[in-house]
Design a protein around this motif. Structure first.
Motif, PDB file in Angstrom:
ATOM      1  N   PHE A 176      -1.619  -6.986  -8.758  1.00  9.93           N
ATOM      2  CA  PHE A 176      -2.815  -7.159  -7.937  1.00  9.93           C
ATOM      3  C   PHE A 176      -3.144  -8.639  -7.766  1.00  9.93           C
ATOM      4  O   PHE A 176      -3.626  -9.051  -6.707  1.00  9.93           O
ATOM      5  N   HIS A 181      -5.184   4.725  -2.174  1.00 13.93           N
ATOM      6  CA  HIS A 181      -5.089   5.706  -3.249  1.00 13.93           C
ATOM      7  C   HIS A 181      -6.032   6.879  -3.012  1.00 13.93           C
ATOM      8  O   HIS A 181      -5.685   8.039  -3.265  1.00 13.93           O
ATOM      9  N   GLN A 188      -6.203  -1.272  -1.772  1.00 16.98           N
ATOM     10  CA  GLN A 188      -5.463  -0.340  -2.622  1.00 16.98           C
ATOM     11  C   GLN A 188      -6.286   0.908  -2.901  1.00 16.98           C
ATOM     12  O   GLN A 188      -5.757   2.028  -2.914  1.00 16.98           O
ATOM     13  N   PHE A 240       1.131   3.692  -2.920  1.00 13.11           N
ATOM     14  CA  PHE A 240      -0.103   4.360  -3.341  1.00 13.11           C
ATOM     15  C   PHE A 240      -0.471   5.517  -2.420  1.00 13.11           C
ATOM     16  O   PHE A 240      -1.390   6.276  -2.716  1.00 13.11           O
ATOM     17  N   LEU A 251       0.803  -1.221   0.000  1.00  5.58           N
ATOM     18  CA  LEU A 251       0.000   0.000   0.000  1.00  5.58           C
ATOM     19  C   LEU A 251       0.838   1.274   0.000  1.00  5.58           C
ATOM     20  O   LEU A 251       0.393   2.309  -0.508  1.00  5.58           O
ATOM     21  N   CYS A 306      -1.153   4.166   6.630  1.00  2.21           N
ATOM     22  CA  CYS A 306      -0.745   2.901   6.021  1.00  2.21           C
ATOM     23  C   CYS A 306      -0.824   1.763   7.041  1.00  2.21           C
ATOM     24  O   CYS A 306      -1.345   0.683   6.744  1.00  2.21           O
TER      25      CYS A 306
END
Length: 216
Positions: A135, A167, A163, A100, A97, A194
């Motif tokens: 992914f 994002h 994700q 992103f 993660l 995160c």
């Protein structure tokens, strides 16, 4: 004492035409969108002749594919080793993660935001070929920790959902600052965010593990 050496000519040397085309294309595509920028304008901004795009990239789609390749390759490098079996699930999720959770108001961020609103064929092809397998690996990682041989549709959804949350935190910084500025005040790099997302991810993987362990 020897006389100082003159500065190397390479220091101030202009970028090669191919690199100038990529830089100007990224800037113009990010500002106005791919369809709104003619190839002649890109060539003029890069200071090259109008046939340079055909020479280096074949056509405008080829140029755009190469423009997209750089951030995609950077992403793949940042994600290297996220599914190492030696890592805990929590650390693996954090590693996936973290790239992103960015702060990018430059050309890359603008271009990606435009593509999210109206995806182009070139963008979708690039994402499917280059990012899609990442992914799938993330979903397989979640499945492994859920005690499954292959990811279920629910785990594919979880991979995409984690994700997407990461994002969206990045792309929605102005809204976060407007609604709840305290969320960013002590977490400007979103590292705490995160960790929190990884906590949630671990809890949901545990739920999937328990759900599949129940007798049917």
């Amino acid at each position: 004492m020897p006389a100082p050496r003159p500065p190397s000519a390479a220091v101030d040397a202009p970028l090669p035409p191919r690199e100038r085309l990529l830089l100007e294309a990224m800037r113009l595509f990010g500002e106005r969108g791919v369809d709104a920028v003619p190839t002649r304008e890109i060539c003029a901004a890069a200071g090259v002749n109008p046939g340079a795009i055909h020479y280096h990239f074949g056509d405008k789609d080829g140029l755009y594919a190469e423009v997209l390749r750089q951030p995609v390759q950077e992403l793949k490098a940042q994600l290297e080793g996220f599914d190492d079996p030696a890592l805990s699930l929590h650390e693996s999720i954090c590693r996936f993660l973290r790239p992103f959770l960015f702060e990018d108001d430059g050309c890359h961020g603008l271009l990606f935001f435009r593509e999210m609103q109206a995806p182009s064929t070139v963008f979708m092809q690039t994402v499917a070929q280059e990012v899609g397998p990442l992914f799938d690996r993330f979903a397989r990682l979640l499945a492994r920790h859920a005690g499954l041989d292959e990811p279920t549709p629910a785990l594919h959804q979880l991979a995409m959902g984690l994700q997407t949350m990461a994002h969206d935190y990045s792309m929605s910084r102005p809204l976060l600052n407007a609604f709840h500025p305290e969320l960013l005040a002590d977490d400007p790099q979103l590292e705490k965010t995160c960790v929190r997302l990884a906590d949630w991810g671990c809890a949901l993987v545990a739920y999937e593990r328990e759900r599949h362990a129940q007798p049917r």
